[in-house]
Design a protein around this motif. Structure first.
Motif, PDB file in Angstrom:
ATOM      1  N   PHE A 269       0.880  -1.202  -0.045  1.00  0.00           N
ATOM      2  CA  PHE A 269       0.080   0.084   0.111  1.00  0.00           C
ATOM      3  C   PHE A 269       0.797   1.269  -0.077  1.00  0.00           C
ATOM      4  O   PHE A 269       0.631   2.225  -0.837  1.00  0.00           O
ATOM      5  N   THR A 270       1.871   1.121   0.766  1.00  0.00           N
ATOM      6  CA  THR A 270       2.849   2.342   0.831  1.00  0.00           C
ATOM      7  C   THR A 270       3.463   2.571  -0.495  1.00  0.00           C
ATOM      8  O   THR A 270       3.638   3.567  -0.960  1.00  0.00           O
ATOM      9  N   PHE A 271       3.878   1.756  -1.070  1.00  0.00           N
ATOM     10  CA  PHE A 271       4.464   1.528  -2.485  1.00  0.00           C
ATOM     11  C   PHE A 271       3.706   2.064  -3.437  1.00  0.00           C
ATOM     12  O   PHE A 271       4.123   3.075  -4.218  1.00  0.00           O
ATOM     13  N   GLY A 272       2.210   1.734  -3.338  1.00  0.00           N
ATOM     14  CA  GLY A 272       1.340   2.433  -4.212  1.00  0.00           C
ATOM     15  C   GLY A 272       1.212   3.829  -4.179  1.00  0.00           C
ATOM     16  O   GLY A 272       0.988   4.494  -5.062  1.00  0.00           O
ATOM     17  N   LEU A 273       1.179   4.243  -2.920  1.00  0.00           N
ATOM     18  CA  LEU A 273       0.768   5.547  -2.630  1.00  0.00           C
ATOM     19  C   LEU A 273       2.053   6.336  -3.097  1.00  0.00           C
ATOM     20  O   LEU A 273       1.891   7.461  -3.452  1.00  0.00           O
ATOM     21  N   VAL A 274       3.251   6.122  -2.838  1.00  0.00           N
ATOM     22  CA  VAL A 274       4.479   6.559  -3.202  1.00  0.00           C
ATOM     23  C   VAL A 274       4.707   6.878  -4.764  1.00  0.00           C
ATOM     24  O   VAL A 274       5.012   7.829  -5.268  1.00  0.00           O
ATOM     25  N   ASN A 275       4.106   5.790  -5.513  1.00  0.00           N
ATOM     26  CA  ASN A 275       4.269   5.718  -6.787  1.00  0.00           C
ATOM     27  C   ASN A 275       3.226   6.372  -7.825  1.00  0.00           C
ATOM     28  O   ASN A 275       3.175   6.271  -8.773  1.00  0.00           O
ATOM     29  N   GLY A 276       2.215   6.732  -7.045  1.00  0.00           N
ATOM     30  CA  GLY A 276       1.089   7.778  -7.415  1.00  0.00           C
ATOM     31  C   GLY A 276       0.091   6.520  -8.047  1.00  0.00           C
ATOM     32  O   GLY A 276      -0.623   7.099  -9.084  1.00  0.00           O
ATOM     33  N   TRP A 277      -0.328   5.480  -7.660  1.00  0.00           N
ATOM     34  CA  TRP A 277      -1.445   4.740  -8.112  1.00  0.00           C
ATOM     35  C   TRP A 277      -2.630   5.210  -7.774  1.00  0.00           C
ATOM     36  O   TRP A 277      -3.870   4.822  -8.653  1.00  0.00           O
ATOM     37  N   GLY A 278      -2.736   6.180  -7.074  1.00  0.00           N
ATOM     38  CA  GLY A 278      -4.145   6.563  -6.708  1.00  0.00           C
ATOM     39  C   GLY A 278      -4.722   7.701  -7.654  1.00  0.00           C
ATOM     40  O   GLY A 278      -5.851   8.164  -7.653  1.00  0.00           O
ATOM     41  N   TYR A 279      -3.537   8.106  -8.538  1.00  0.00           N
ATOM     42  CA  TYR A 279      -4.265   8.952  -9.781  1.00  0.00           C
ATOM     43  C   TYR A 279      -4.927   8.408 -10.717  1.00  0.00           C
ATOM     44  O   TYR A 279      -5.831   9.247 -11.422  1.00  0.00           O
ATOM     45  N   SER A 280      -4.676   7.146 -10.979  1.00  0.00           N
ATOM     46  CA  SER A 280      -5.512   6.710 -11.962  1.00  0.00           C
ATOM     47  C   SER A 280      -6.809   5.841 -11.245  1.00  0.00           C
ATOM     48  O   SER A 280      -6.652   5.282 -10.306  1.00  0.00           O
ATOM     49  N   PRO A 281      -7.968   5.671 -12.033  1.00  0.00           N
ATOM     50  CA  PRO A 281      -9.067   5.165 -11.587  1.00  0.00           C
ATOM     51  C   PRO A 281      -8.955   3.472 -11.004  1.00  0.00           C
ATOM     52  O   PRO A 281      -9.309   3.203 -10.191  1.00  0.00           O
TER      53      PRO A 281
ATOM     54  N   LEU B 214      -5.608   0.366  -4.708  1.00  0.00           N
ATOM     55  CA  LEU B 214      -5.385   0.706  -3.404  1.00  0.00           C
ATOM     56  C   LEU B 214      -6.357   0.608  -2.220  1.00  0.00           C
ATOM     57  O   LEU B 214      -6.157   0.126  -1.141  1.00  0.00           O
ATOM     58  N   GLY B 215      -7.764   0.745  -2.578  1.00  0.00           N
ATOM     59  CA  GLY B 215      -8.837   0.577  -1.806  1.00  0.00           C
ATOM     60  C   GLY B 215      -8.930  -0.954  -1.601  1.00  0.00           C
ATOM     61  O   GLY B 215      -9.120  -1.200  -0.329  1.00  0.00           O
ATOM     62  N   GLY B 216      -8.535  -1.618  -2.226  1.00  0.00           N
ATOM     63  CA  GLY B 216      -8.796  -3.154  -1.994  1.00  0.00           C
ATOM     64  C   GLY B 216      -7.752  -3.478  -1.270  1.00  0.00           C
ATOM     65  O   GLY B 216      -7.815  -4.612  -0.277  1.00  0.00           O
ATOM     66  N   ILE B 217      -6.435  -3.017  -1.198  1.00  0.00           N
ATOM     67  CA  ILE B 217      -5.494  -3.445  -0.613  1.00  0.00           C
ATOM     68  C   ILE B 217      -5.600  -2.898   0.961  1.00  0.00           C
ATOM     69  O   ILE B 217      -5.444  -3.468   1.939  1.00  0.00           O
ATOM     70  N   LEU B 218      -6.318  -1.743   1.036  1.00  0.00           N
ATOM     71  CA  LEU B 218      -6.537  -1.208   2.316  1.00  0.00           C
ATOM     72  C   LEU B 218      -7.674  -1.956   3.106  1.00  0.00           C
ATOM     73  O   LEU B 218      -7.466  -2.371   4.326  1.00  0.00           O
ATOM     74  N   ALA B 219      -8.476  -2.545   2.330  1.00  0.00           N
ATOM     75  CA  ALA B 219      -9.497  -3.421   2.860  1.00  0.00           C
ATOM     76  C   ALA B 219      -8.971  -4.720   3.416  1.00  0.00           C
ATOM     77  O   ALA B 219      -9.383  -5.257   4.356  1.00  0.00           O
TER      78      ALA B 219
END
Length: 129
Positions: A41-53, A59-64
């Protein structure tokens, strides 16, 4: 194991925890899974995965998964490593105990059998008692 008295704060029942080895191994494995998903999750946040749908959904699935795994860790810990304790509590007095006597629980009748008297009391509240 229980104490003899039943006063406020006494331990009524105490059962020690089982502390099984299988539960300890399960906790370690669940913790490793938790650390892996938190890292992902941290890797995804740092690399900007949250900018694409699609990345945001990922990221939401990983957080769940992180929160469900944490819930399982806490559930196993509570069930296997915390003792079962029952403590005697004191019943506090309610307003019924303070102001109403036991014989007055049902109240008093408005009129003693005469329907005309009950109508008079209903219409005129200051009717003679």
């Amino acid at each position: 194991m229980s104490s003899s008295g039943s006063t406020y704060g006494d331990i009524h029942r105490y059962e020690p925890a089982r502390e099984s080895t299988a539960a300890a191994v399960a906790l370690v494995l669940l913790t490793i899974v938790e650390v892996v998903f938190v890292g992902l999750f941290t890797f995804g946040l740092v690399n900007g995965w949250g900018y694409s749908p699609l990345g945001n959904m990922y990221l939401g699935g990983i957080l769940a998964i992180i929160f469900v795994d944490l819930a399982f860790i806490l559930m196993v810990y509570r069930k296997e490593f915390l003792p079962d304790v029952m403590i005697v509590k004191k019943r506090r007095r309610k307003w019924e105990d303070l102001y109403i006597r036991e014989e007055d629980v049902d109240g008093t009748s408005f009129a003693d059998g005469d329907p005309l008297e009950s109508v008079k009391r209903a219409v005129y509240p200051y009717y003679k008692r």
